[in-house]
Enzyme design. Structure first.
Site, mmCIF file in Angstrom:
data_model
loop_
_atom_site.group_PDB
_atom_site.id
_atom_site.type_symbol
_atom_site.label_atom_id
_atom_site.label_comp_id
_atom_site.label_asym_id
_atom_site.label_seq_id
_atom_site.Cartn_x
_atom_site.Cartn_y
_atom_site.Cartn_z
ATOM 1 N N HIS A 36 26.305 38.958 38.607
ATOM 2 C CA HIS A 36 26.269 39.763 39.821
ATOM 3 C C HIS A 36 27.056 39.054 40.790
ATOM 4 C CE1 HIS A 36 22.871 37.123 39.550
ATOM 5 N NE2 HIS A 36 23.549 36.383 40.465
ATOM 6 N N HIS A 120 32.438 35.265 43.487
ATOM 7 C CA HIS A 120 32.731 35.128 42.169
ATOM 8 C C HIS A 120 31.778 35.540 41.450
ATOM 9 C CE1 HIS A 120 30.308 31.674 42.970
ATOM 10 N NE2 HIS A 120 30.012 31.612 41.855
HETATM 11 O O1 3AM Z 1 24.764 33.726 39.485
HETATM 12 P P1 3AM Z 1 25.499 33.049 40.559
HETATM 13 O O2 3AM Z 1 26.007 31.544 39.905
HETATM 14 O O3 3AM Z 1 26.212 33.769 41.299
HETATM 15 O O4 3AM Z 1 24.397 29.615 40.873
HETATM 16 C C1 3AM Z 1 23.193 30.437 41.535
HETATM 17 C C2 3AM Z 1 23.316 31.764 40.999
HETATM 18 O O5 3AM Z 1 24.461 32.157 41.299
HETATM 19 C C3 3AM Z 1 23.015 30.558 42.777
HETATM 20 O O6 3AM Z 1 22.448 31.387 43.386
HETATM 21 C C4 3AM Z 1 22.484 32.442 42.153
HETATM 22 C C5 3AM Z 1 20.963 32.844 41.746
HETATM 23 O O7 3AM Z 1 20.198 31.739 41.145
HETATM 24 N N1 3AM Z 1 22.555 29.005 43.396
HETATM 25 C C6 3AM Z 1 21.572 28.436 43.035
HETATM 26 N N2 3AM Z 1 21.188 27.315 43.779
HETATM 27 C C7 3AM Z 1 21.869 27.487 44.784
HETATM 28 C C8 3AM Z 1 22.161 26.471 45.879
HETATM 29 N N3 3AM Z 1 21.523 25.547 46.194
HETATM 30 C C9 3AM Z 1 22.779 28.601 44.730
HETATM 31 N N4 3AM Z 1 23.948 28.904 45.590
HETATM 32 C C10 3AM Z 1 23.848 27.913 46.482
HETATM 33 N N5 3AM Z 1 23.200 26.932 46.825
#
Ligand code: 3AM
Length: 181
Positions: A36, A120
């Site tokens: 996503h 992204h």
């Molecule tokens: O699926 P994506 O990579 O876009 O990387 C995590 C994931 O994004 C991000 O939130 C989404 C759902 O888990 N994520 C996890 N921890 C995070 C944090 N501390 C975070 N994004 C920012 N800060």
């Protein structure tokens, strides 16, 4: 509850992403259902804040728009690649939506996001991957362009961690309305 806000992707984009996920030994490819475009990660949220946030997020709606997925890239830590992603062509509409989501989140008393928004789609997390196949992947797919995706809303997800890949559950879908002229 661990929450985040994201745009889900049409099937043909997910299929195109699956076609390029090859030949990077050691890469952990994200399962398609976990792919996503994250607009805002909220982290652990208590029940009261969740109840505030749910209706408030409706105010972030914008008219439907299109994004284009383009090329691939990576994040790194101490010069070691950690994440492979598909990029999004710069889009004022997307920026506007993200800014509105951020505004709503702050209005619900969440702390501001300090990191710059870099839209992204995560394709893979890299463990001990050899740098050469990573470089080859980036080169091979530099012209990746699966076409436009229409953004007709966004979703508040809860994320459930356990063994293996997290399970993301849609909690609320926010659908955009066509503007009336
Ligand atoms: O699926 P994506 O990579 O876009 O990387 C995590 C994931 O994004 C991000 O939130 C989404 C759902 O888990 N994520 C996890 N921890 C995070 C944090 N501390 C975070 N994004 C920012 N800060």
């Amino acid at each position: 509850m661990r929450l985040f806000v994201a745009i889900t992707l049409p099937e043909q984009i997910l299929a195109a992403l699956e076609r390029i996920q090859q030949n990077v030994p050691g890469a952990h490819w994200t399962p398609p259902e976990n792919r996503h475009l994250t607009l805002r990660f909220l982290g652990e949220v208590n029940g009261a804040d969740f109840q505030d946030l749910m209706p408030a997020l409706a105010d972030a709606a914008v008219p439907p728009f299109e994004i284009e997925i383009a090329s691939v890239g990576h994040f790194e830590r101490r010069q070691i690649p950690t994440v492979l992603w598909a990029g999004i062509r710069p889009s004022p509409d997307l920026q506007r939506l993200q800014a509105k989501v951020e505004q709503v989140v702050r209005s619900c008393s969440f702390p501001p996001e300090s990191r710059k928004f870099s839209p992204h789609i995560t394709l893979a997390r890299l463990g001990e991957s050899d740098p050469l196949p990573v470089r080859n992947f980036l080169q091979r797919n530099s012209l990746f362009a699966p076409g436009p995706a229409r953004v007709e809303g966004f979703t508040l997800f809860s994320s459930h961690l356990g063994k293996g890949d997290p399970h993301h559950r849609p909690e609320v879908d926010y659908l955009f309305e066509e503007p009336v002229y």
